[in-house]
Design an enzyme around this catalytic site. Structure first.
Site, PDB file in Angstrom:
ATOM      1  N   HIS A 197      44.744  28.615  31.704  1.00  0.00           N
ATOM      2  CA  HIS A 197      45.660  28.669  30.557  1.00  0.00           C
ATOM      3  C   HIS A 197      46.535  29.917  30.515  1.00  0.00           C
ATOM      4  O   HIS A 197      47.399  30.045  29.656  1.00  0.00           O
ATOM      5  CB  HIS A 197      44.895  28.466  29.235  1.00  0.00           C
ATOM      6  CG  HIS A 197      44.071  29.620  28.770  1.00  0.00           C
ATOM      7  ND1 HIS A 197      44.491  30.472  27.783  1.00  0.00           N
ATOM      8  CD2 HIS A 197      42.845  30.066  29.149  1.00  0.00           C
ATOM      9  CE1 HIS A 197      43.544  31.379  27.557  1.00  0.00           C
ATOM     10  NE2 HIS A 197      42.536  31.143  28.377  1.00  0.00           N
ATOM     11  N   CYS A 320      40.922  38.425  22.109  1.00  0.00           N
ATOM     12  CA  CYS A 320      39.529  38.133  21.774  1.00  0.00           C
ATOM     13  C   CYS A 320      38.967  39.130  20.772  1.00  0.00           C
ATOM     14  O   CYS A 320      37.977  38.860  20.134  1.00  0.00           O
ATOM     15  CB  CYS A 320      38.670  38.156  23.039  1.00  0.00           C
ATOM     16  SG  CYS A 320      39.425  37.257  24.379  1.00  0.00           S
TER      17      CYS A 320
END
Ligand code: PLP
Length: 379
Positions: A197, A320
């Site tokens: 991705h 993240c």
């Protein structure tokens, strides 16, 4: 809307969607089945394996498909560690959490960890490698390109030193794939993690490139897929999408590099004109799409939110960790003071971005900076 957060994830390329759709709609066979439905799916997975092998400089039999970079990193680290009761690991302190966390978990089980030193530009200091390497390491892990600063490590020379001592070397290549040429054989490493991705492929697909002479334990049991290293029915459509994205990444690497170098220069020159600027890792070799900067006295998260209000997507560090208020562990490891690290904003460009988007970004940053400075003088 302007999307400048390609290191977090990238838009699916139209050709990737086209390649994937038939495998959701028509070709739903299980690649392990012997009948025609199964054979169509198997052929598609094997074609994708060739495409991913090509872009990583590996052979198809060295590709193990996984659910992404996080799983590839866990498979390499936990899979290597599981071969031993305990021992020592050499690791990079600026790696992604999907490398750092499994390593820190091993520390609680009796493993001893030696962290490589990085300099103020975010480059691994090879002298720290020389002194560390005398110990008995079971394996080493270090990323190729950093997701926050874009800094590229000198992997071939680290790998050469580790090879002399027969220490298996894993590299997280998630942010390097599609941004610089990768050649697994030439790098001389044992394991390489990549993810779809980040290169216009789907989320939930990745690969671990393996040197089959180095043993690895699987994370899951229950089947024989992917040399028994990643068992479970393959995510065929996502793997096909990864293959298509890999082929496009290899084909467009030169063109994209040229385009991104021009945009980055425009961006950095524009930022420098604003003043009070910190350009992190400016002196280091970096992937062409990434710029991490800060403006003295302006909180990075505040800047990200203000830009979002204007329809511009950037990040204040690793995606993240965007839920946590902690300053970037990468910048702290580089010796950047915490109050300076908190100003950090990451811009990560992609092939679809344009010069006029960079201009728009620069004028919005200037507006936010002027407003913040005005507020600071009024109060
Ligand atoms: N490694 C690096 C350097 C990354 O930047 C990321 C994603 O941000 C990952 C690993 C995790 O990859 P994935 O999102 O495919 O699990």
């Amino acid at each position: 809307m302007i999307y400048f957060d390609y290191n977090a994830t990238s838009p699916l390329k139209p050709a990737v969607i086209e390649a994937m759709l038939p495998f959701y709609r028509d070709f739903y066979g299980n690649p392990s089945s012997l009948h025609r439905f199964g054979r169509i799916a198997r052929d598609a997975v094997e074609r994708a394996r060739e495409q991913v092998a090509e872009v990583t400089g590996a052979t198809p039999s060295q590709i193990v498909f996984t659910s992404g970079g996080t799983e590839s990193n866990n498979l390499a680290i936990r899979g290597l560690a599981d071969r031993f009761a305990a021992g020592a690991i050499l690791a990079g302190p600026i790696d992604h959490p999907s490398v750092l966390e499994p390593i820190k978990a091993l520390a609680t089980k009796g493993w001893s960890i030696t962290w490589l030193r990085v300099n103020d530009q975010g480059i691994v200091c090879c002298d720290s490698l020389e002194s560390a390497i005398d110990s008995e390491f079971r394996f080493a892990s270090c990323m190729i390109a950093n997701n926050e600063t874009g800094v590229i490590q000198d992997i071939p020379s680290i790998a050469a030193r580790l090879r002399e001592k027969n220490i298996p070397f894993h590299c997280d290549g998630v942010q390097a794939l599609g941004k610089i040429a990768l050649d697994f054989q030439a790098l001389g490493i044992a394991f390489l993690s990549v993810s779809a991705h980040k290169i216009g492929g789907p989320k939930g697909a990745g690969a671990l490139v393996i040197d089959k002479s180095v043993g690895l334990e699987a994370l899951f049991r229950g089947g024989a897929q992917e040399h028994g290293l990643r068992v479970g029915t393959e995510n065929v459509a996502a793997i096909v999408g990864f293959g298509a994205a890999a082929e496009i990444a290899a084909r467009d690497l030169e063109k994209n590099t040229e385009h991104l170098n021009i945009l980055r220069k425009q961006l950095e020159q524009g930022l420098k004109k604003l003043g009070s600027l910190i350009l992190f890792s400016e002196q280091a070799r970096r992937v062409p799409n990434t710029v991490m900067f800060g403006i003295h006295g302006i909180d990075g998260e505040m800047m990200v939110m203000e830009l979002d209000r204007k329809g511009i997507a950037v990040s204040s560090g690793a995606a993240c960790s965007s839920q946590s208020a902690e300053a970037s562990h990468v910048l702290l490891a580089m010796g950047i003071p915490e109050e300076v690290a908190r100003t950090a904003v990451r811009v990560s460009l992609g092939p679809e971005n344009t010069a006029s988007q960079v201009d728009r970004f620069l004028s919005e940053v200037n507006r936010i900076r002027s407003a913040a400075q005005l507020k600071a003088t009024v109060y």
